[in-house]
Design an enzyme around this catalytic site. Structure first.
Site, mmCIF file in Angstrom:
data_model
loop_
_atom_site.group_PDB
_atom_site.id
_atom_site.type_symbol
_atom_site.label_atom_id
_atom_site.label_comp_id
_atom_site.label_asym_id
_atom_site.label_seq_id
_atom_site.Cartn_x
_atom_site.Cartn_y
_atom_site.Cartn_z
ATOM 1 N N GLY A 47 0.867 -1.171 0.089
ATOM 2 C CA GLY A 47 0.001 -0.144 -0.067
ATOM 3 C C GLY A 47 0.806 1.117 0.100
ATOM 4 C CG ASN A 70 -0.488 -7.333 9.216
ATOM 5 O OD1 ASN A 70 -0.049 -5.899 9.062
ATOM 6 N ND2 ASN A 70 -1.416 -7.715 8.593
ATOM 7 C CB ALA A 71 -0.107 -3.959 14.214
ATOM 8 C CB CYS A 131 -6.871 4.100 5.687
ATOM 9 S SG CYS A 131 -6.078 2.984 4.991
ATOM 10 C CE LYS A 166 -7.176 -6.093 0.389
ATOM 11 N NZ LYS A 166 -5.716 -6.281 0.251
ATOM 12 C CB ILE A 192 -12.407 -9.889 3.228
ATOM 13 C CG1 ILE A 192 -11.691 -11.233 3.831
ATOM 14 C CG2 ILE A 192 -13.538 -10.241 2.901
ATOM 15 C CD1 ILE A 192 -11.983 -11.801 5.032
ATOM 16 N N GLY A 218 -4.976 -15.146 6.955
ATOM 17 C CA GLY A 218 -4.383 -16.549 6.719
ATOM 18 C C GLY A 218 -5.581 -17.438 6.795
ATOM 19 N N GLY A 245 -7.107 -16.132 3.037
ATOM 20 C CA GLY A 245 -6.652 -17.600 3.531
ATOM 21 C C GLY A 245 -6.776 -18.505 2.317
HETATM 22 C C1 FMN Z 1 1.816 -8.291 6.466
HETATM 23 C C2 FMN Z 1 0.592 -7.813 5.571
HETATM 24 C C3 FMN Z 1 0.584 -6.518 5.175
HETATM 25 C C4 FMN Z 1 -0.639 -6.173 4.561
HETATM 26 N N1 FMN Z 1 -0.595 -4.922 3.917
HETATM 27 C C5 FMN Z 1 -1.511 -4.281 3.334
HETATM 28 C C6 FMN Z 1 -1.608 -3.101 2.699
HETATM 29 O O1 FMN Z 1 -0.509 -2.398 2.393
HETATM 30 N N2 FMN Z 1 -2.850 -2.877 1.635
HETATM 31 C C7 FMN Z 1 -3.774 -3.732 1.789
HETATM 32 O O2 FMN Z 1 -4.863 -3.267 1.037
HETATM 33 N N3 FMN Z 1 -3.899 -4.762 2.376
HETATM 34 C C8 FMN Z 1 -2.771 -5.362 3.000
HETATM 35 N N4 FMN Z 1 -2.829 -6.559 3.597
HETATM 36 C C9 FMN Z 1 -4.195 -7.476 3.349
HETATM 37 C C10 FMN Z 1 -3.774 -8.561 2.521
HETATM 38 O O3 FMN Z 1 -3.513 -7.907 1.130
HETATM 39 C C11 FMN Z 1 -5.168 -9.520 2.287
HETATM 40 O O4 FMN Z 1 -6.198 -8.668 2.136
HETATM 41 C C12 FMN Z 1 -5.442 -10.176 3.690
HETATM 42 O O5 FMN Z 1 -4.127 -10.506 4.216
HETATM 43 C C13 FMN Z 1 -6.318 -11.277 3.617
HETATM 44 O O6 FMN Z 1 -5.535 -12.302 2.617
HETATM 45 P P1 FMN Z 1 -4.864 -13.579 3.319
HETATM 46 O O7 FMN Z 1 -5.721 -14.329 4.330
HETATM 47 O O8 FMN Z 1 -4.545 -14.433 2.019
HETATM 48 O O9 FMN Z 1 -3.513 -13.183 3.846
HETATM 49 C C14 FMN Z 1 -1.631 -7.056 4.209
HETATM 50 C C15 FMN Z 1 -1.620 -8.272 5.061
HETATM 51 C C16 FMN Z 1 -0.600 -8.610 5.546
HETATM 52 C C17 FMN Z 1 -0.609 -10.201 6.264
#
Ligand code: FMN
Length: 304
Positions: A47, A70-71, A131, A166, A192, A218, A245
């Site tokens: 992002g 994550n934060a 945000c 998104k 999502i 996840g 996930g």
């Molecule tokens: C470490 C991390 C950083 C992320 N940074 C962003 C981001 O900058 N912008 C965004 O729209 N989503 C961000 N996401 C969300 C992911 O793009 C995704 O929507 C979310 O992790 C769910 O998918 P997953 O279960 O396959 O990880 C981030 C996720 C993780 C784990």
């Protein structure tokens, strides 16, 4: 027989439906040694914002059963360094790159859209509306339909590039949010983003994350994501990107049955940086084994 895996996402031509998710794949280049970018459909940048951001203090990642929190705090290089240092790589890859971005105000979102609109190497824009709006007491744009619509309208007004919005899952009614974004000009919806969660260290009697709460992602979030994709797909006409996930080809194919045209792989890339490529290959193999000649035949083909 090689199945037709191609998908046209509001003008973005994907060779197959598998994309990588924002924040889990750097700016593409970092992963290029481990994942053949020309075997996936598209990749999405971390992002981006107008100014560079250092992100939150650590610890900012923690594993949980079935997922992670994550934060990161939207750490990124900022738009100027993106153009100077990251865009040249995009030119070398024959795969669409999608820029994910955010702002703290509607004007910042619009300004980011204007800047990204001028970059020919960026095939599409993905707006992260999860945000806080600093001008409205920190309410998250993506949790209020009017607030979300105002961002989408402002971005739509300054770009003809494909506009992906998104969605945040941290809402009571995902369909109302989806409809508000489509009415305001979204070409595509992706969903999502992460679910807000927290982890506690019992012995320290403290939250594990320095930020206290974080975004949950996840395998554990897949059922929530599938449900939301299915609900939104039935309610809107624009293409949907399913996220949440996805760890393997079976997960990805399930999202397509629920109504997704394409998918994004996030947390799985932390376990295996080549996950997206493997998922694309395995999806094609499943189609061949099942005599399905075109992946588009699966979109929304769930029998309920
Ligand atoms: C470490 C991390 C950083 C992320 N940074 C962003 C981001 O900058 N912008 C965004 O729209 N989503 C961000 N996401 C969300 C992911 O793009 C995704 O929507 C979310 O992790 C769910 O998918 P997953 O279960 O396959 O990880 C981030 C996720 C993780 C784990």
């Amino acid at each position: 027989m090689q199945p037709d895996m191609s998908i046209n996402l509001a003008g973005i031509n994907l060779r197959n439906p598998v994309m990588t998710a924002s924040g889990t794949f750097g700016y593409g280049e970092e992963f290029s040694e481990y994942c053949n970018l020309e075997k996936i459909g598209a990749f999405v940048t971390k992002g981006l914002s107008l100014k560079p951001r250092a992100g939150n203090p650590t610890p900012r990642i923690v594993e949980t059963p079935g997922g992670m929190l994550n934060a990161i705090g939207l750490q990124n290089v900022g738009i100027d360094a993106f153009i100077a240092k990251k865009v040249p790589f995009l030119r070398t890859v024959n795969t669409p790159a999608i820029a994910n971005y955010f702002g703290a105000t509607v004007d910042e979102y619009a300004e980011m859209t204007r800047r990204l609109n001028e970059i020919p190497e960026v095939a599409g824009l993905e707006i992260n509306i999860s945000c806080p709006n600093v001008k409205q007491g920190g309410i998250v744009f993506g949790t209020d339909p009017e607030c979300a619509a105002s961002v989408v309208r402002a971005c739509r007004a300054v770009t003809d590039k494909p506009l992906i919005v998104k969605l945040s899952p941290n809402v009571t009614d995902i369909v109302t949010m989806a409809q508000a974004c489509v009415d305001a000009g979204a070409d595509v919806l992706s969903l999502i983003n992460t679910l807000t969660g927290m982890a506690i260290d019992l012995n320290k009697r403290r939250p594990v994350l320095a930020n206290v709460t974080g975004g949950f992602s996840g395998p554990a979030i897949k059922p929530v994501a599938l449900r939301m994709v299915w609900q939104v797909a039935r309610a809107v006409k624009v293409p949907i990107i399913g996220i949440g996930g996805i760890m393997n080809a079976t997960d990805a194919l399930e999202f397509m049955l629920a109504g997704a045209w394409s998918v994004q792989v996030g947390t799985a890339s932390f376990i295996n940086p080549g996950a997206a490529e493997t998922i694309a290959t395995d999806m094609a193999a499943w189609l061949s084994a099942n005599n399905i000649s075109d992946v588009k035949a699966l979109i929304g083909a769930l029998e309920v």
